[in-house]
Design a protein around this motif. Structure first.
Motif, PDB file in Angstrom:
ATOM      1  N   ILE A 255       0.836  -1.323  -0.063  1.00  0.00           N
ATOM      2  CA  ILE A 255       0.157   0.112  -0.049  1.00  0.00           C
ATOM      3  C   ILE A 255       0.803   1.227   0.077  1.00  0.00           C
ATOM      4  N   GLU A 256       2.003   1.361   0.690  1.00  0.00           N
ATOM      5  CA  GLU A 256       2.779   2.583   0.821  1.00  0.00           C
ATOM      6  C   GLU A 256       3.278   2.505  -0.527  1.00  0.00           C
ATOM      7  N   ARG A 258       2.411   1.789  -3.343  1.00  0.00           N
ATOM      8  CA  ARG A 258       1.822   2.284  -4.445  1.00  0.00           C
ATOM      9  C   ARG A 258       1.241   3.690  -4.303  1.00  0.00           C
ATOM     10  N   GLU A 259       1.269   4.079  -2.916  1.00  0.00           N
ATOM     11  CA  GLU A 259       0.898   5.739  -2.637  1.00  0.00           C
ATOM     12  C   GLU A 259       2.329   6.461  -3.293  1.00  0.00           C
ATOM     13  N   ARG A 260       3.376   5.768  -3.008  1.00  0.00           N
ATOM     14  CA  ARG A 260       4.688   6.494  -3.449  1.00  0.00           C
ATOM     15  C   ARG A 260       4.953   6.675  -5.029  1.00  0.00           C
ATOM     16  N   ARG A 262       2.081   6.471  -6.967  1.00  0.00           N
ATOM     17  CA  ARG A 262       1.198   7.518  -7.573  1.00  0.00           C
ATOM     18  C   ARG A 262       1.613   9.073  -7.390  1.00  0.00           C
ATOM     19  N   ARG A 263       2.211   9.300  -6.126  1.00  0.00           N
ATOM     20  CA  ARG A 263       2.674  10.561  -5.929  1.00  0.00           C
ATOM     21  C   ARG A 263       4.017  11.090  -6.839  1.00  0.00           C
TER      22      ARG A 263
END
Length: 273
Positions: A255-256, A258-260, A262-263
């Motif tokens: 999850i972490e 994927r967020e990185r 997307r940023r």
């Protein structure tokens, strides 16, 4: 459910994309892509194919039909390539095959990313984080598209902890998988927590036990730790069930990651002149 056992009848063509020299082989049940135990990765790579493929199919993901392919002594004697001859001689006995998908082509996110549903992408990312598969990257997606469906292939590099069971304790079994940051579908995936709920509902202890029970003694007996086949099966079950225990670090890591991803700002394309 046991994997079907087939006999190789004709060596059709080598596939030289990978280092293990798999091949398209005719059997008494049609064409299969066969991974040979005599290749450099040995029996462990074939066990990874069976475990990952069996669990993926149990979770509802598309994996070509798996089978145990017996290579008899006379097989491939007419092949002119000495490298192939040596490989086949070293692979007599049980090997692993995946049903050949005629007309399939390699997945590219740039060309076919819209063909993969974000929920499906999340389930594939989850599976590869769970089974520590480092080999589904942009450089080497190991996905085929066939009739509009993505098929998962080539899992010999997964579950690399099984190369040294003696070093696997509970801490290592529950460890996150940082290499998930390189997954080809990570940016395409949506709710990984929802994928976690869906996949853990399917991959029960009973399902894991059934897949591991189907592993053939012939491949398990190659374990370098000199354990019996049943002892090796117990190691697989213990590792996988421990990894699925609550508060799964591999899920948090994914999850972490994927967020990185997307940023990150999109790459600029240079204008054509």
């Amino acid at each position: 459910m046991p994997f079907p056992r087939l006999t190789a009848t004709r060596y059709v063509q080598p596939l030289r994309e990978g280092g293990s020299l798999p091949a398209v082989v005719d059997t008494d049940d049609g064409l299969y892509v066969v991974k040979f135990r005599g290749a450099g990765q040995g029996a462990k790579a074939l066990l990874a194919e069976l475990v990952v493929g069996g669990l993926a199919r149990a979770a509802g993901l598309a994996v070509p039909e798996l089978a145990l392919i017996e290579v008899l002594a006379p097989f491939g004697r007419t092949e002119p390539d000495p490298e192939i001859q040596d490989l086949l001689r070293a692979s007599q006995g049980i090997n692993v095959g995946l049903r050949y998908l005629d007309g399939a082509f390699n997945f590219s996110p740039a060309a076919a990313g819209d063909l993969i549903d974000p929920a499906l992408a999340a389930r594939i990312v989850w599976l590869d984080a769970f089974l520590i598969n480092p080999d589904r990257t942009h450089r080497n997606p190991n996905l085929l598209l066939h009739d509009g469906t993505p098929w998962l292939i080539d899992h010999g590099a997964a579950l690399y902890v099984h190369h040294d069971w003696r070093s696997v304790d509970e801490t290592r079994a529950r460890a996150p998988f940082p290499l998930i940051r390189d997954h080809v579908l990570l940016a395409l995936s949506d709710d990984l927590a929802a994928a976690d709920a869906a996949m853990t509902a399917r991959l029960t202890s009973a399902v894991i036990g059934d897949v591991i029970a189907a592993l053939p003694d012939e491949l398990l007996a190659d374990d370098r730790d000199a354990m019996t086949p049943d002892e090796v099966r117990q190691r697989y079950v213990a590792y996988l069930t421990t990894r699925l225990a609550d508060a799964r670090p591999f899920l948090t890591e994914a999850i972490e990651a994927r967020e990185r991803v997307r940023r990150q700002p999109p790459l600029r394309r240079q204008a054509r002149r």
